[in-house]
Design a protein around this motif. Structure first.
Motif, PDB file in Angstrom:
ATOM      1  N   LEU A 153     -41.909  -3.388  -6.396  1.00  0.00           N
ATOM      2  CA  LEU A 153     -41.841  -4.813  -6.605  1.00  0.00           C
ATOM      3  C   LEU A 153     -41.218  -5.631  -5.114  1.00  0.00           C
ATOM      4  O   LEU A 153     -40.715  -4.796  -4.288  1.00  0.00           O
ATOM      5  CB  LEU A 153     -40.786  -5.197  -7.517  1.00  0.00           C
ATOM      6  N   THR A 154     -41.520  -6.691  -4.893  1.00  0.00           N
ATOM      7  CA  THR A 154     -41.168  -7.375  -3.674  1.00  0.00           C
ATOM      8  C   THR A 154     -39.639  -7.602  -3.956  1.00  0.00           C
ATOM      9  O   THR A 154     -39.122  -7.611  -5.277  1.00  0.00           O
ATOM     10  CB  THR A 154     -41.714  -8.831  -3.648  1.00  0.00           C
ATOM     11  N   LEU A 196     -37.300   0.387  -7.918  1.00  0.00           N
ATOM     12  CA  LEU A 196     -37.870  -0.952  -7.370  1.00  0.00           C
ATOM     13  C   LEU A 196     -38.918  -1.075  -6.325  1.00  0.00           C
ATOM     14  O   LEU A 196     -39.427  -2.343  -6.180  1.00  0.00           O
ATOM     15  CB  LEU A 196     -36.522  -2.104  -7.737  1.00  0.00           C
ATOM     16  N   ASP A 247     -38.073 -10.476  -4.385  1.00  0.00           N
ATOM     17  CA  ASP A 247     -37.932 -11.578  -5.271  1.00  0.00           C
ATOM     18  C   ASP A 247     -38.365 -10.886  -6.721  1.00  0.00           C
ATOM     19  O   ASP A 247     -37.389 -11.532  -7.678  1.00  0.00           O
ATOM     20  CB  ASP A 247     -39.020 -12.946  -4.870  1.00  0.00           C
ATOM     21  N   GLU A 248     -39.215 -10.261  -6.720  1.00  0.00           N
ATOM     22  CA  GLU A 248     -39.673  -9.675  -8.216  1.00  0.00           C
ATOM     23  C   GLU A 248     -38.496  -8.759  -8.680  1.00  0.00           C
ATOM     24  O   GLU A 248     -38.196  -8.648 -10.028  1.00  0.00           O
ATOM     25  CB  GLU A 248     -40.986  -8.852  -8.082  1.00  0.00           C
ATOM     26  N   GLY A 249     -37.900  -7.916  -7.704  1.00  0.00           N
ATOM     27  CA  GLY A 249     -36.686  -7.181  -8.170  1.00  0.00           C
ATOM     28  C   GLY A 249     -35.593  -7.919  -8.716  1.00  0.00           C
ATOM     29  O   GLY A 249     -34.974  -7.841  -9.776  1.00  0.00           O
ATOM     30  N   LYS A 250     -35.330  -9.047  -8.116  1.00  0.00           N
ATOM     31  CA  LYS A 250     -34.349 -10.122  -8.525  1.00  0.00           C
ATOM     32  C   LYS A 250     -34.719 -10.664  -9.879  1.00  0.00           C
ATOM     33  O   LYS A 250     -33.740 -10.706 -10.626  1.00  0.00           O
ATOM     34  CB  LYS A 250     -34.012 -11.155  -7.613  1.00  0.00           C
ATOM     35  N   GLN A 251     -35.761 -11.007 -10.016  1.00  0.00           N
ATOM     36  CA  GLN A 251     -36.334 -11.470 -11.267  1.00  0.00           C
ATOM     37  C   GLN A 251     -36.402 -10.649 -12.316  1.00  0.00           C
ATOM     38  O   GLN A 251     -35.686 -11.007 -13.534  1.00  0.00           O
ATOM     39  CB  GLN A 251     -37.938 -12.140 -11.125  1.00  0.00           C
ATOM     40  N   LEU A 252     -36.691  -9.320 -12.263  1.00  0.00           N
ATOM     41  CA  LEU A 252     -36.571  -8.434 -13.061  1.00  0.00           C
ATOM     42  C   LEU A 252     -35.135  -7.995 -13.385  1.00  0.00           C
ATOM     43  O   LEU A 252     -34.757  -8.070 -14.874  1.00  0.00           O
ATOM     44  CB  LEU A 252     -37.074  -6.921 -12.703  1.00  0.00           C
TER      45      LEU A 252
END
Length: 147
Positions: free
Chosen positions: A124-125, A121, A127-132
């Motif tokens: 990804l930022t 991951l 936040d992007e990791g959490k969203q994914l």
């Protein structure tokens, strides 16, 4: 004009499959340091969570053929990570339990898998990791729900 292969590569199933294969490979490489393959790790984790558990129940939970389960458990037992003994309620069956060494290996494998997943991951930022993860969890939940 896009080629058929380009169209295939743009499908979510293709992309998910490629990323999943890369992630599985990264985790497999990481836990190999502990002498385990992915299925060994899964069986060890299930044994720790559900043990004492019968070999048959482990096989059903993990969708592993009984003959394959015997081989996996043989490996884990040879490494001192699980014990098989007569099941308390049905002595014809084996109960599988994790040993203290098995718990220690499971903890180390968990840490190695976390590092591999963080590497996966890394582009990804946070936040992007959490969203994914939220989106993948939602897709997984939908796949497990009756249609």
């Amino acid at each position: 004009m896009t080629s058929d292969f380009q169209r295939i590569q743009s499908l979510p199933t293709w992309l998910l499959g490629r990323v999943a294969a890369r992630g599985r490979g990264m985790v497999a490489d990481a836990i190999a340091a502990e002498g385990l393959k992915l299925m060994h790790h899964a069986v060890l984790a299930a044994t720790a969570e559900y043990g004492p558990v019968t070999q048959a129940d482990l096989g059903r939970r993990l969708a592993v053929d009984p003959k394959d389960m015997v081989g996996i458990l043989n490996h884990l037992q040879e490494q001192g990570l699980v014990l098989r003994s007569p099941h308390p309620s049905d002595r014809r069956k084996n109960a599988v339990t994790v040993t203290s060494e098995g718990v220690a290996v499971l903890l180390r494998c968990g840490a190695l898998a976390e590092v591999a997943n963080a590497e996966l991951l890394a582009p990804l930022t946070p936040d992007e990791g959490k969203q994914l993860m939220a989106l993948l969890t939602r897709l997984q939940g939908a796949a497990e729900s009756p249609a």
